[in-house]
Design a protein around this motif. Structure first.
Motif, PDB file in Angstrom:
ATOM      1  N   SER A 168      -7.687   0.470   9.026  1.00  0.00           N
ATOM      2  CA  SER A 168      -8.484  -0.022   8.082  1.00  0.00           C
ATOM      3  C   SER A 168      -8.115  -0.254   6.608  1.00  0.00           C
ATOM      4  O   SER A 168      -6.963   0.434   6.950  1.00  0.00           O
ATOM      5  CB  SER A 168      -9.880   1.012   7.798  1.00  0.00           C
ATOM      6  OG  SER A 168     -10.679   1.397   8.827  1.00  0.00           O
ATOM      7  N   PHE A 169      -8.519  -0.681   5.325  1.00  0.00           N
ATOM      8  CA  PHE A 169      -7.702  -1.016   4.162  1.00  0.00           C
ATOM      9  C   PHE A 169      -8.479  -1.004   3.518  1.00  0.00           C
ATOM     10  O   PHE A 169      -9.712  -1.088   3.692  1.00  0.00           O
ATOM     11  CB  PHE A 169      -6.613  -1.636   4.879  1.00  0.00           C
ATOM     12  CG  PHE A 169      -6.688  -3.602   4.860  1.00  0.00           C
ATOM     13  CD1 PHE A 169      -7.278  -3.847   5.774  1.00  0.00           C
ATOM     14  CD2 PHE A 169      -6.967  -4.459   3.560  1.00  0.00           C
ATOM     15  CE1 PHE A 169      -7.378  -4.937   6.054  1.00  0.00           C
ATOM     16  CE2 PHE A 169      -7.305  -5.538   3.935  1.00  0.00           C
ATOM     17  CZ  PHE A 169      -7.773  -6.317   5.326  1.00  0.00           C
ATOM     18  N   GLN A 170      -8.224  -0.454   2.115  1.00  0.00           N
ATOM     19  CA  GLN A 170      -9.115  -0.593   0.839  1.00  0.00           C
ATOM     20  C   GLN A 170      -8.936  -1.933  -0.105  1.00  0.00           C
ATOM     21  O   GLN A 170      -8.020  -1.511  -0.805  1.00  0.00           O
ATOM     22  CB  GLN A 170      -9.848   0.927   0.736  1.00  0.00           C
ATOM     23  CG  GLN A 170      -9.991   1.502   1.085  1.00  0.00           C
ATOM     24  CD  GLN A 170     -10.206   2.907   0.856  1.00  0.00           C
ATOM     25  OE1 GLN A 170      -9.669   2.888  -0.763  1.00  0.00           O
ATOM     26  NE2 GLN A 170     -11.202   3.779   1.273  1.00  0.00           N
ATOM     27  N   ARG A 196      -4.272 -11.052   0.937  1.00  0.00           N
ATOM     28  CA  ARG A 196      -3.351 -10.671  -0.301  1.00  0.00           C
ATOM     29  C   ARG A 196      -3.267  -9.188  -0.084  1.00  0.00           C
ATOM     30  O   ARG A 196      -2.443  -8.251  -0.472  1.00  0.00           O
ATOM     31  CB  ARG A 196      -2.945 -11.372  -1.669  1.00  0.00           C
ATOM     32  CG  ARG A 196      -3.055 -12.899  -1.100  1.00  0.00           C
ATOM     33  CD  ARG A 196      -2.079 -13.383  -1.754  1.00  0.00           C
ATOM     34  NE  ARG A 196      -3.151 -14.364  -3.152  1.00  0.00           N
ATOM     35  CZ  ARG A 196      -4.003 -15.528  -2.061  1.00  0.00           C
ATOM     36  NH1 ARG A 196      -3.061 -15.562  -1.279  1.00  0.00           N
ATOM     37  NH2 ARG A 196      -4.165 -16.035  -2.418  1.00  0.00           N
ATOM     38  N   ALA A 197      -4.650  -8.923   0.178  1.00  0.00           N
ATOM     39  CA  ALA A 197      -5.056  -7.882   0.124  1.00  0.00           C
ATOM     40  C   ALA A 197      -4.444  -6.625   1.385  1.00  0.00           C
ATOM     41  O   ALA A 197      -3.743  -5.716   1.293  1.00  0.00           O
ATOM     42  CB  ALA A 197      -6.699  -6.993  -0.039  1.00  0.00           C
ATOM     43  N   ALA A 198      -4.234  -6.686   2.690  1.00  0.00           N
ATOM     44  CA  ALA A 198      -4.087  -6.660   3.531  1.00  0.00           C
ATOM     45  C   ALA A 198      -2.140  -6.415   3.758  1.00  0.00           C
ATOM     46  O   ALA A 198      -2.127  -5.341   3.802  1.00  0.00           O
ATOM     47  CB  ALA A 198      -3.981  -7.599   4.811  1.00  0.00           C
ATOM     48  N   LEU A 199      -1.676  -7.202   3.022  1.00  0.00           N
ATOM     49  CA  LEU A 199       0.237  -7.436   2.985  1.00  0.00           C
ATOM     50  C   LEU A 199       0.074  -6.260   1.567  1.00  0.00           C
ATOM     51  O   LEU A 199       0.848  -5.603   1.980  1.00  0.00           O
ATOM     52  CB  LEU A 199      -0.014  -8.593   2.372  1.00  0.00           C
ATOM     53  CG  LEU A 199       0.015  -9.535   3.426  1.00  0.00           C
ATOM     54  CD1 LEU A 199       1.143 -10.983   2.503  1.00  0.00           C
ATOM     55  CD2 LEU A 199       0.909  -9.561   4.877  1.00  0.00           C
ATOM     56  N   ARG A 233     -12.203 -14.667   0.190  1.00  0.00           N
ATOM     57  CA  ARG A 233     -12.373 -13.426  -0.598  1.00  0.00           C
ATOM     58  C   ARG A 233     -13.738 -12.472  -0.464  1.00  0.00           C
ATOM     59  O   ARG A 233     -14.797 -12.675   0.494  1.00  0.00           O
ATOM     60  CB  ARG A 233     -12.532 -13.927  -1.522  1.00  0.00           C
ATOM     61  CG  ARG A 233     -13.402 -12.440  -2.241  1.00  0.00           C
ATOM     62  CD  ARG A 233     -13.144 -13.467  -4.196  1.00  0.00           C
ATOM     63  NE  ARG A 233     -12.417 -13.841  -5.279  1.00  0.00           N
ATOM     64  CZ  ARG A 233     -12.283 -15.249  -5.094  1.00  0.00           C
ATOM     65  NH1 ARG A 233     -13.311 -15.779  -6.144  1.00  0.00           N
ATOM     66  NH2 ARG A 233     -11.874 -15.707  -6.282  1.00  0.00           N
ATOM     67  N   VAL A 234     -13.258 -10.567   0.000  1.00  0.00           N
ATOM     68  CA  VAL A 234     -14.317 -10.240   0.569  1.00  0.00           C
ATOM     69  C   VAL A 234     -14.869  -9.432  -0.202  1.00  0.00           C
ATOM     70  O   VAL A 234     -14.835  -9.967  -1.623  1.00  0.00           O
ATOM     71  CB  VAL A 234     -12.840  -9.337   0.596  1.00  0.00           C
ATOM     72  CG1 VAL A 234     -13.551  -7.456   1.000  1.00  0.00           C
ATOM     73  CG2 VAL A 234     -12.142  -9.135   1.324  1.00  0.00           C
ATOM     74  N   VAL A 262       9.074  -6.180   0.970  1.00  0.00           N
ATOM     75  CA  VAL A 262       9.041  -5.987  -0.799  1.00  0.00           C
ATOM     76  C   VAL A 262       7.122  -5.997  -0.680  1.00  0.00           C
ATOM     77  O   VAL A 262       6.816  -7.259  -0.803  1.00  0.00           O
ATOM     78  CB  VAL A 262       9.279  -6.703  -1.432  1.00  0.00           C
ATOM     79  CG1 VAL A 262       9.052  -6.173  -3.308  1.00  0.00           C
ATOM     80  CG2 VAL A 262      11.157  -7.024  -1.074  1.00  0.00           C
ATOM     81  N   ALA A 263       6.233  -5.237  -1.271  1.00  0.00           N
ATOM     82  CA  ALA A 263       5.209  -5.156  -1.692  1.00  0.00           C
ATOM     83  C   ALA A 263       4.630  -6.415  -2.751  1.00  0.00           C
ATOM     84  O   ALA A 263       5.433  -6.179  -4.115  1.00  0.00           O
ATOM     85  CB  ALA A 263       4.293  -3.891  -2.061  1.00  0.00           C
ATOM     86  N   PRO A 264       3.727  -6.797  -2.158  1.00  0.00           N
ATOM     87  CA  PRO A 264       3.407  -8.145  -3.577  1.00  0.00           C
ATOM     88  C   PRO A 264       3.155  -7.797  -4.433  1.00  0.00           C
ATOM     89  O   PRO A 264       1.862  -6.630  -4.925  1.00  0.00           O
ATOM     90  CB  PRO A 264       3.099  -9.439  -2.439  1.00  0.00           C
ATOM     91  CG  PRO A 264       2.480  -8.601  -1.441  1.00  0.00           C
ATOM     92  CD  PRO A 264       3.219  -7.008  -1.324  1.00  0.00           C
ATOM     93  N   GLN A 265       3.554  -8.028  -5.740  1.00  0.00           N
ATOM     94  CA  GLN A 265       2.676  -7.290  -6.892  1.00  0.00           C
ATOM     95  C   GLN A 265       1.922  -8.719  -7.568  1.00  0.00           C
ATOM     96  O   GLN A 265       2.628  -9.820  -7.483  1.00  0.00           O
ATOM     97  CB  GLN A 265       3.424  -6.956  -8.198  1.00  0.00           C
ATOM     98  CG  GLN A 265       3.175  -5.572  -7.549  1.00  0.00           C
ATOM     99  CD  GLN A 265       4.625  -5.208  -8.856  1.00  0.00           C
ATOM    100  OE1 GLN A 265       4.023  -5.001  -9.789  1.00  0.00           O
ATOM    101  NE2 GLN A 265       5.512  -3.536  -8.454  1.00  0.00           N
ATOM    102  N   ARG A 266       0.371  -9.061  -8.448  1.00  0.00           N
ATOM    103  CA  ARG A 266       0.122 -10.122  -9.113  1.00  0.00           C
ATOM    104  C   ARG A 266       0.675  -9.708 -10.203  1.00  0.00           C
ATOM    105  O   ARG A 266      -0.138  -8.384 -11.060  1.00  0.00           O
ATOM    106  CB  ARG A 266      -1.483 -10.368  -8.831  1.00  0.00           C
ATOM    107  CG  ARG A 266      -1.846 -11.508  -9.625  1.00  0.00           C
ATOM    108  CD  ARG A 266      -3.010 -12.398  -9.459  1.00  0.00           C
ATOM    109  NE  ARG A 266      -3.558 -12.492  -9.879  1.00  0.00           N
ATOM    110  CZ  ARG A 266      -4.756 -13.828  -9.550  1.00  0.00           C
ATOM    111  NH1 ARG A 266      -4.997 -13.997  -8.529  1.00  0.00           N
ATOM    112  NH2 ARG A 266      -5.192 -14.803 -10.198  1.00  0.00           N
ATOM    113  N   VAL A 267       0.884 -10.796 -11.186  1.00  0.00           N
ATOM    114  CA  VAL A 267       1.319  -9.712 -12.304  1.00  0.00           C
ATOM    115  C   VAL A 267       1.229 -11.780 -13.202  1.00  0.00           C
ATOM    116  O   VAL A 267       1.229 -12.624 -12.931  1.00  0.00           O
ATOM    117  CB  VAL A 267       2.809  -9.291 -12.966  1.00  0.00           C
ATOM    118  CG1 VAL A 267       3.269  -8.220 -12.188  1.00  0.00           C
ATOM    119  CG2 VAL A 267       3.951 -10.840 -12.493  1.00  0.00           C
TER     120      VAL A 267
END
Ligand SMILES: Cc1cc2nc3c(=O)[nH]c(=O)nc-3n(C[C@H](O)[C@H](O)[C@H](O)COP(=O)(O)OP(=O)(O)OC[C@H]3O[C@@H](n4cnc5c(N)ncnc54)[C@H](O)[C@@H]3O)c2cc1C
Ligand code: FES
Length: 342
Positions: free
Chosen positions: A21-23, A33-36, A89-90, A109-114
């Motif tokens: 599971s993931f949050q 993108r949330a899962a990655l 979209r969740v 590499v863990a993706p980030q949104r900036v």
């Protein structure tokens, strides 16, 4: 705290049938993108609705579909209730069915949104520009990966591949071709003023440079040049002596300026071949002409199995290369990595 307020503050939870599971964080725009970001090996390729690799089944809960007509789903998929994680979209807790990949497919590499700043734009051919984005931090990336840019005024994200190497400064370079009639590339190639802000999410992609003792073949079609330059730069920065055979397919003489960065890398460890598919007639061009995959075969067959192959560009070029390498020369799948610009 208890009762309805506590329930409202409960983080959303996505459960994968027979899996973890993931949050998703409250700002996440898509399930993929949330899962990655949670470090899961969720299957995907393009991240933008074009390839269908991120298909999943919704077993319980509600998700919002961001792009109803996304070409990554066929009519048959839709009838069978399939959805695209990169276009979902969740909306609350959900249970889904998808087959996760193995450890090797987990995000490198863990993706980030900036929010980045467009710091420079430079024309490199009739319809290609080099863009430089300054990120406020340095998420890092592997040579060959891509980022999602959110051009203001365009629907959804656009995938563009980094052409430089990650030096820890947070400066990411891209080569973008202006697609006739395309919205996002028009914004990025011309409309967005230098100094403006643009949202960036990354890095993504599986076609990044792996350590190996084999020499490397890079094949780029048009703006596929960007990620292949990054791969070539990555090989040349290695302490070893492996070599790069670089093939760049362009259309005509007006595209040739794009080859300058590649030609600047040529030397003992890198050879470059530029192939024009539609040179002018008559033409002063004395180099190779025709399809880029045919030139790869002409120069390197029957030894294609001795190399690691990286390629990026339009889907027909990738398909022709796959046919050449896998069907006709039986190059093992593990030696071939590609990004289709769907
Ligand atoms: C992995 C990958 C890497 C890429 N790297 C590069 C690169 O380095 N350089 C380069 O020039 N091009 C690259 N591309 C192609 C690029 O992402 C765009 O497809 C191209 O620039 C055309 O975009 P456009 O906005 O001009 O065209 P448009 O026709 O406006 O948009 C096409 C793109 O937008 C998406 N899209 C369209 N409508 C919607 C919608 N309603 N909601 C959500 N999404 C929508 C499509 O999936 C498609 O990606 C790459 C593509 C992929 C998949
Ligand atoms: S990764 Fe979702 S359609 Fe390509």
């Amino acid at each position: 705290m208890n009762g309805p307020t506590a329930a409202l503050l409960q983080p959303t939870r996505i459960e994968i049938d027979n899996g973890p599971s993931f949050q998703p964080g409250p700002q996440e725009d898509t399930l993929l993108r949330a899962a990655l970001r949670a470090g899961l090996a969720f299957p995907y390729e393009c991240s933008v609705g074009g390839c269908g690799a991120c298909r999943f089944e919704l077993l319980e809960g509600v998700v919002q579909t961001l792009w109803e007509g996304a070409p990554g789903l066929s009519e048959r998929d839709r009838k069978r209730g399939k959805r695209l994680a990169c276009q979902s979209r969740v909306q609350g807790d959900a249970r889904i069915r998808v087959r996760l990949g193995g450890e090797a497919e987990q995000p490198a590499v863990a993706p980030q949104r900036v929010t980045a700043t467009l710091s420079e734009r430079r024309a490199i051919s009739d319809d290609m520009v080099e863009l430089r984005l300054a990120l406020p931090c340095s998420p890092g990336f592997q040579a060959g990966q891509y980022a999602l840019l959110y051009p203001p005024g365009a629907q959804g994200a656009r995938a563009y591949s980094m052409s430089n190497l990650d030096d820890g400064s947070g400066e990411w370079h891209f080569i973008v071709r202006r697609t006739p009639g395309g919205r996002g590339s028009a914004v990025m190639c011309a409309e967005l003023p230098v100094g403006a802000k643009v949202d960036v999410d990354g890095p993504y992609g599986h076609a990044w440079l792996r350590p190996s003792s084999r020499d490397v073949v890079c094949v780029a079609g048009g703006s596929g040049l960007g990620p292949m330059l990054s791969i070539a730069r990555g090989v040349l920065a290695e302490p070893g002596a492996r070599r790069v055979h670089f093939f760049l397919g362009l259309r005509h003489e007006g595209d040739l300026g794009a080859a300058d960065q590649l030609l600047a890398l040529t030397g003992e460890r890198l050879s470059a071949t530029v192939v024009l598919s539609s040179p002018a007639s008559p033409s002063a061009w004395a180099g190779a002409t025709g399809f880029v995959h045919a030139e790869v075969e002409r120069q390197l067959a029957p030894d294609l199995g001795h190399y690691d192959h990286y390629m990026a560009g339009p889907p027909p070029m990738i398909e022709a290369m796959q046919d050449l390498l896998m069907a006709r020369h039986e190059v093992p799948f593990g030696q071939i990595r590609f990004d289709r610009f769907v």
